[in-house]
Design a protein around this motif. Structure first.
Motif, PDB file in Angstrom:
ATOM      1  N   TYR A 141      18.691  57.783  46.640  1.00 36.38           N
ATOM      2  CA  TYR A 141      17.512  57.227  47.287  1.00 36.38           C
ATOM      3  C   TYR A 141      17.478  57.516  48.786  1.00 36.38           C
ATOM      4  CZ  TYR A 141      17.316  54.720  42.885  1.00 36.38           C
ATOM      5  OH  TYR A 141      17.265  54.396  41.542  1.00 36.38           O
ATOM      6  N   GLY A 142      18.393  58.355  49.243  1.00 41.52           N
ATOM      7  CA  GLY A 142      18.379  58.761  50.640  1.00 41.52           C
ATOM      8  C   GLY A 142      18.934  57.742  51.602  1.00 41.52           C
ATOM      9  N   ILE A 143      19.783  56.839  51.132  1.00 40.90           N
ATOM     10  CA  ILE A 143      20.402  55.864  52.027  1.00 40.90           C
ATOM     11  C   ILE A 143      21.915  55.892  51.823  1.00 40.90           C
ATOM     12  CG2 ILE A 143      18.373  54.378  52.000  1.00 40.90           C
ATOM     13  CD1 ILE A 143      19.909  52.485  50.143  1.00 40.90           C
ATOM     14  N   ALA A 144      22.637  55.363  52.786  1.00 40.02           N
ATOM     15  CA  ALA A 144      24.098  55.309  52.707  1.00 40.02           C
ATOM     16  C   ALA A 144      24.589  54.032  53.376  1.00 40.02           C
ATOM     17  CB  ALA A 144      24.720  56.528  53.369  1.00 40.02           C
ATOM     18  N   PRO A 145      24.380  52.881  52.745  1.00 35.63           N
ATOM     19  CA  PRO A 145      24.841  51.626  53.349  1.00 35.63           C
ATOM     20  C   PRO A 145      26.357  51.610  53.512  1.00 35.63           C
ATOM     21  CG  PRO A 145      23.332  51.223  51.521  1.00 35.63           C
ATOM     22  CD  PRO A 145      23.705  52.665  51.465  1.00 35.63           C
ATOM     23  N   LYS A 146      26.803  50.974  54.579  1.00 41.10           N
ATOM     24  CA  LYS A 146      28.234  50.818  54.835  1.00 41.10           C
ATOM     25  C   LYS A 146      28.502  49.358  55.159  1.00 41.10           C
ATOM     26  CE  LYS A 146      28.753  55.457  56.829  1.00 41.10           C
ATOM     27  NZ  LYS A 146      29.661  56.006  55.798  1.00 41.10           N
ATOM     28  N   ILE A 147      29.556  48.816  54.565  1.00 44.00           N
ATOM     29  CA  ILE A 147      29.999  47.486  54.929  1.00 44.00           C
ATOM     30  C   ILE A 147      30.926  47.612  56.125  1.00 44.00           C
ATOM     31  CG2 ILE A 147      31.310  45.462  54.193  1.00 44.00           C
ATOM     32  CD1 ILE A 147      30.432  46.040  51.348  1.00 44.00           C
ATOM     33  N   ASP A 148      30.606  46.902  57.180  1.00 44.46           N
ATOM     34  CA  ASP A 148      31.409  46.930  58.402  1.00 44.46           C
ATOM     35  C   ASP A 148      31.522  45.489  58.872  1.00 44.46           C
ATOM     36  OD1 ASP A 148      32.735  47.509  60.678  1.00 44.46           O
ATOM     37  OD2 ASP A 148      31.175  48.716  61.610  1.00 44.46           O
ATOM     38  N   SER A 149      32.374  44.739  58.199  1.00 46.77           N
ATOM     39  CA  SER A 149      32.353  43.290  58.343  1.00 46.77           C
ATOM     40  C   SER A 149      33.664  42.763  58.902  1.00 46.77           C
ATOM     41  CB  SER A 149      32.067  42.642  56.981  1.00 46.77           C
ATOM     42  OG  SER A 149      31.941  41.255  57.102  1.00 46.77           O
ATOM     43  N   ASP A 150      33.631  42.287  60.127  1.00 46.29           N
ATOM     44  CA  ASP A 150      34.758  41.597  60.747  1.00 46.29           C
ATOM     45  C   ASP A 150      34.279  40.213  61.170  1.00 46.29           C
ATOM     46  OD1 ASP A 150      36.002  44.025  60.489  1.00 46.29           O
ATOM     47  OD2 ASP A 150      35.810  44.566  62.603  1.00 46.29           O
ATOM     48  N   GLY A 151      35.051  39.209  60.873  1.00 43.16           N
ATOM     49  CA  GLY A 151      34.618  37.878  61.277  1.00 43.16           C
ATOM     50  C   GLY A 151      35.549  36.789  60.798  1.00 43.16           C
ATOM     51  N   TRP A 152      35.186  35.565  61.137  1.00 42.32           N
ATOM     52  CA  TRP A 152      35.982  34.411  60.765  1.00 42.32           C
ATOM     53  C   TRP A 152      35.821  34.105  59.286  1.00 42.32           C
ATOM     54  CZ3 TRP A 152      39.524  32.769  64.015  1.00 42.32           C
ATOM     55  CH2 TRP A 152      39.334  32.989  65.389  1.00 42.32           C
ATOM     56  N   ARG A 153      36.897  33.599  58.680  1.00 40.40           N
ATOM     57  CA  ARG A 153      36.865  33.164  57.288  1.00 40.40           C
ATOM     58  C   ARG A 153      37.697  31.894  57.155  1.00 40.40           C
ATOM     59  NH1 ARG A 153      39.930  34.596  52.440  1.00 40.40           N
ATOM     60  NH2 ARG A 153      38.624  34.274  50.585  1.00 40.40           N
ATOM     61  N   PHE A 154      37.213  30.962  56.350  1.00 36.73           N
ATOM     62  CA  PHE A 154      37.859  29.674  56.163  1.00 36.73           C
ATOM     63  C   PHE A 154      38.198  29.523  54.680  1.00 36.73           C
ATOM     64  CE2 PHE A 154      34.735  29.674  59.497  1.00 36.73           C
ATOM     65  CZ  PHE A 154      35.402  29.125  60.580  1.00 36.73           C
ATOM     66  N   VAL A 155      39.409  29.028  54.382  1.00 33.59           N
ATOM     67  CA  VAL A 155      39.877  28.995  52.995  1.00 33.59           C
ATOM     68  C   VAL A 155      40.519  27.646  52.685  1.00 33.59           C
ATOM     69  CG1 VAL A 155      41.171  30.206  51.218  1.00 33.59           C
ATOM     70  CG2 VAL A 155      40.441  31.445  53.259  1.00 33.59           C
ATOM     71  N   LEU A 156      40.068  27.032  51.589  1.00 36.03           N
ATOM     72  CA  LEU A 156      40.715  25.850  51.032  1.00 36.03           C
ATOM     73  C   LEU A 156      41.660  26.330  49.943  1.00 36.03           C
ATOM     74  CD1 LEU A 156      40.737  22.699  51.033  1.00 36.03           C
ATOM     75  CD2 LEU A 156      39.057  22.839  49.171  1.00 36.03           C
ATOM     76  N   ILE A 157      42.949  25.977  50.014  1.00 33.76           N
ATOM     77  CA  ILE A 157      43.927  26.501  49.076  1.00 33.76           C
ATOM     78  C   ILE A 157      44.679  25.368  48.373  1.00 33.76           C
ATOM     79  CG2 ILE A 157      44.268  28.576  50.445  1.00 33.76           C
ATOM     80  CD1 ILE A 157      47.029  27.430  51.246  1.00 33.76           C
ATOM     81  N   SER A 158      45.231  25.691  47.214  1.00 34.56           N
ATOM     82  CA  SER A 158      46.107  24.782  46.497  1.00 34.56           C
ATOM     83  C   SER A 158      47.171  25.618  45.803  1.00 34.56           C
ATOM     84  CB  SER A 158      45.323  23.957  45.477  1.00 34.56           C
ATOM     85  OG  SER A 158      46.166  23.023  44.827  1.00 34.56           O
ATOM     86  N   ARG A 159      48.430  25.176  45.902  1.00 37.31           N
ATOM     87  CA  ARG A 159      49.524  25.925  45.272  1.00 37.31           C
ATOM     88  C   ARG A 159      50.276  25.039  44.276  1.00 37.31           C
ATOM     89  NH1 ARG A 159      52.950  29.316  49.667  1.00 37.31           N
ATOM     90  NH2 ARG A 159      52.440  27.710  51.201  1.00 37.31           N
ATOM     91  N   PHE A 160      50.742  25.692  43.204  1.00 35.46           N
ATOM     92  CA  PHE A 160      51.446  24.992  42.124  1.00 35.46           C
ATOM     93  C   PHE A 160      52.741  25.741  41.822  1.00 35.46           C
ATOM     94  CE2 PHE A 160      46.898  24.646  41.699  1.00 35.46           C
ATOM     95  CZ  PHE A 160      46.679  23.281  41.539  1.00 35.46           C
ATOM     96  N   THR A 161      53.856  25.014  41.824  1.00 35.15           N
ATOM     97  CA  THR A 161      55.163  25.596  41.517  1.00 35.15           C
ATOM     98  C   THR A 161      55.779  24.830  40.353  1.00 35.15           C
ATOM     99  OG1 THR A 161      55.494  26.194  43.834  1.00 35.15           O
ATOM    100  CG2 THR A 161      57.443  26.152  42.419  1.00 35.15           C
ATOM    101  N   PRO A 162      56.184  25.498  39.265  1.00 37.63           N
ATOM    102  CA  PRO A 162      56.764  24.801  38.109  1.00 37.63           C
ATOM    103  C   PRO A 162      58.016  24.013  38.496  1.00 37.63           C
ATOM    104  CG  PRO A 162      56.236  27.070  37.558  1.00 37.63           C
ATOM    105  CD  PRO A 162      56.061  26.942  39.036  1.00 37.63           C
TER     106      PRO A 162
END
Length: 206
Positions: A185-206
């Motif tokens: 279609y004559g286009i060439a999008p590029k992802i160029d993404s730098d920025g803040w990210r926030f994460v809620l995590i949970s860890r489980f150990t047997p």
């Protein structure tokens, strides 16, 4: 780019194999839900009057799953992450961007108190990513696909119960690069993404 991604995947597999061979390491499951304010795309080819080849996507949500080996001071292993974001560009053109990241993760588990109930995790993750952009005008749908890489660096606080369960919050920076194939279609999008990210995590150990 593919050779680099393959090399990274091989390195992660080697690390996991080495970890599995160490008897004092224990398996660990990590779940996460991330949010980033934006994803940026742009097109350097001049664009098309039909498709919104450049723009800003808001509210990137990204559930993730990591299978780690816990050595106490450090945890490392494989990670999979799915991300999704949506925006309505001009001319009533809803547009979705989504993808998966497959790679590895390393966490330094800094203990903040004598009982080990509070951690200050410092995490690094990265890997190969597969992306898609879907343009949805009123009468049709157009999908474009591509690949690239994504990495992240995070730190935060984590509460541990009985040395088996935890809940934490991380903040950090993500870096993402990818090329999307829209040559038909004559286009060439590029992802160029730098920025803040926030994460809620949970860890489980047997």
């Amino acid at each position: 780019m593919r050779k680099c991604a393959f090399g990274f995947a091989v390195a992660i597999c080697v690390l996991i194999s080495i970890s599995a061979s160490v008897s004092f390491a224990s398996p660990q499951l990590k779940l996460g839900l991330g949010w980033a304010p934006t994803i940026e795309i742009f097109d350097s080819t001049g664009g098309s009057p039909v498709f919104a080849e450049s723009g800003t996507f808001f509210d990137e949500f990204s559930p993730e799953l990591s299978l780690l080996w816990d050595f106490g001071p450090v945890s490392l292993g494989a990670r999979a992450c799915y991300f999704w974001s949506r925006e309505i560009f001009p001319a009533n053109q809803p547009t979705n961007i989504s993808g998966v990241i497959l790679g590895g993760e390393f966490i330094y588990n800094y203990v903040m108190d004598e009982n080990g109930n509070w951690l200050f995790p410092i995490a690094a993750s990265g890997g190969w990513q597969k992306n898609s952009i879907s343009y949805r005008p009123e009468t049709s749908r157009f999908d474009f696909f591509g690949e690239g890489w994504g990495i992240g660096l995070y730190f935060g606080v984590e509460r541990v119960w009985q040395q088996r369960y935890s809940l934490g919050f991380l903040i950090g920076r993500k870096f993402s690069r990818a090329d999307i194939d829209g040559g038909e279609y004559g286009i060439a999008p590029k992802i160029d993404s730098d920025g803040w990210r926030f994460v809620l995590i949970s860890r489980f150990t047997p």
